[in-house]
Write an enzyme that holds these catalytic residues in place. Sequence first.
Site, PDB file in Angstrom:
ATOM      1  CD  GLU A 147      -5.061  -2.470  -7.451  1.00 26.63           C
ATOM      2  OE1 GLU A 147      -4.674  -1.779  -8.424  1.00 26.63           O
ATOM      3  OE2 GLU A 147      -4.613  -2.341  -6.300  1.00 26.63           O
TER       4      GLU A 147
ATOM      5  NE  ARG B 112      -2.808  -1.638 -10.655  1.00 22.68           N
ATOM      6  CZ  ARG B 112      -1.706  -2.129 -10.132  1.00 22.68           C
ATOM      7  NH1 ARG B 112      -0.720  -2.506 -10.907  1.00 22.68           N
ATOM      8  NH2 ARG B 112      -1.568  -2.261  -8.818  1.00 22.68           N
TER       9      ARG B 112
ATOM     10  CD  GLU C 152       1.523   5.896  -3.317  1.00 26.92           C
ATOM     11  OE1 GLU C 152       0.815   5.132  -4.004  1.00 26.92           O
ATOM     12  OE2 GLU C 152       2.695   5.593  -2.954  1.00 26.92           O
TER      13      GLU C 152
ATOM     14  CB  THR D 282      -6.268   6.844  -7.509  1.00 30.05           C
ATOM     15  OG1 THR D 282      -5.489   6.868  -6.313  1.00 30.05           O
ATOM     16  CG2 THR D 282      -6.593   5.410  -7.907  1.00 30.05           C
TER      17      THR D 282
END
Length: 584
Positions: free
Chosen positions: A216, A220, A481, A567
Amino acid sequence: MQDRVSVDDMRKRLRDAGDELFYPKVQEAADALPGKLYDKNKLKDKIEKEWVKDKVDEALVKKMNIPPKDAEMLKDSIKQDKESVLQKQKEEELQRKAEELEKAKLISKDHEGHPGSRGGEPSDPFVKTKRDKVKEMMLHAWNGYVKYGWGANEHRSISLRPHSGSVFGAASLGASIVDSLDTLYIMELDEEYKKARDWVAQHLNFDVSSDLSVFETNIRFVGGLLSAYALTGDQMFKKKAKVIGDKLLPAFNTPTGLPYAIVNLKSGSSRNYGWASGGSSILSEIGTLHLEFDYLSTVTNDPVYREKVMKIRDFLQQMDKPNGLYPNYINPRSGRWGQQHVSLGALGDSFYEYLIKEWLMSNKKDTTARQMYDEAMKAVYEKMVQTSKSGLVYIAEYKSGRLEHKMDHLACFTAGMIGIGAEGSDNKEKYLKLGEDIAHTCHESYVRSATGLGPESFRFEGMTEAKAVRQNEKYYILRPEVVEGWFYMWRLTKKQKYRDWAWEMVQALEKNCRVVGGYTGIKDVYQTHPLQDDVQQSFFLAETLKYLYLIFSEDDLLPFDKWVFNTEAHPLPVSGVNPAASAE
């Protein structure tokens, strides 16, 4: 007649009494009021200062043979000198901090932005109206965070306070700020972007003793900062990304080079999740570092990051794959696979995504990545792609030789992944069609709900198709998504239905998720008036709103031949054709 107290007893009582001989005893901490504890501490400080003063007086008068009047004058002089020194130190510290703040505001650039980082205004006024609406949604979400969660990772948009239960815990690392940087910049929200940029420059600090997810933090923070650097050329973003990248490196200290899931930012100690198949690392996490670490090595001229992710790739490439499939768990110490669970949703998803995107980001020169993608997906197509009784195509999960006919919302990204992977495959039309089929199935998961938003997972069991069955699968937490898949399909096919579906999603978000402090997830998509979860996720600003904005923009905004999205939807430059991909 009372017993006489011996000298030894008296000494013991004095020793045991400790502070309480001089300071009033208060209640135990559990019952004591903060004010009482504070008053006791103030009294203690006062007594200690008086004791020191008496000792100084005694030294001056008795030992140095100075008359009391002169001693008093000397003490005053010393006190004045001390206060003068302290005041000067305070002023110097304030000056230093002011200079640091001003320095942080100065922008040193390696370049002035690169192809297609802004613009893309549609010529059709009807489409422009929709894009403007998405921009207004971003402003509403951002302003809610600024007002009620500034500096925290996320905020609660209904109770109007910071949210401490995010994946980054209570540490105030400003995840929503970093995740929003490129979205604000791309949308040309310049005032908001500057506020975010200045906070990162002045306050983003990872020198804290917190356990964070390597995955993460990478997608990010490292990804968000590197994207902001690529878009703007601002050196500050690159430097911050390197600091955070260095904090993650201890997690790679394993016998195989496969990183642990969690690292402590202060000590560097690392570990895996206790629930993850006998101490295993997770496929999607170890496989979703390559884009960011590769680009970080390029812009810093430090090969260590690229070396780490190349070692992961080399190890995985040489592993035997059961039935050609990559299980979701692998032990970083033994190098052995964990339980035989394969998924393109949670735990597996972005491993496959990064293989094809490594090939694209290298300007199609990284043939190893392309080969690994083709081989991995060949097994997926053969063993996991299914068609329902009514003709809906979906990707099931594979568990120890059996299929579970469930698809995660997370797995809907595969529509876009398979679509962009069609170019360069052995059958472009076949795979483009497969991507479209999955995008359609994910749309069905939305339209079969009462809210027009899809569940966390949906199943194909008996008469049930594309609907959640279990209560703990019925929630929607502002995930991107599904619209991500539609965005890629729009770019690749130009079929109007993808823009229509995206606009339906905008309306569903406004109806069910918009609240006074921003946006919130909902707990049951099948309820007409669902309960709301009171959390605005940082990925809503990084991904969901960005993809909605891009689907209503022209293709020259972040064109596919020059930019690749990580992503978390942070765009990174394609090598050889985008100048931002080169070290300055």
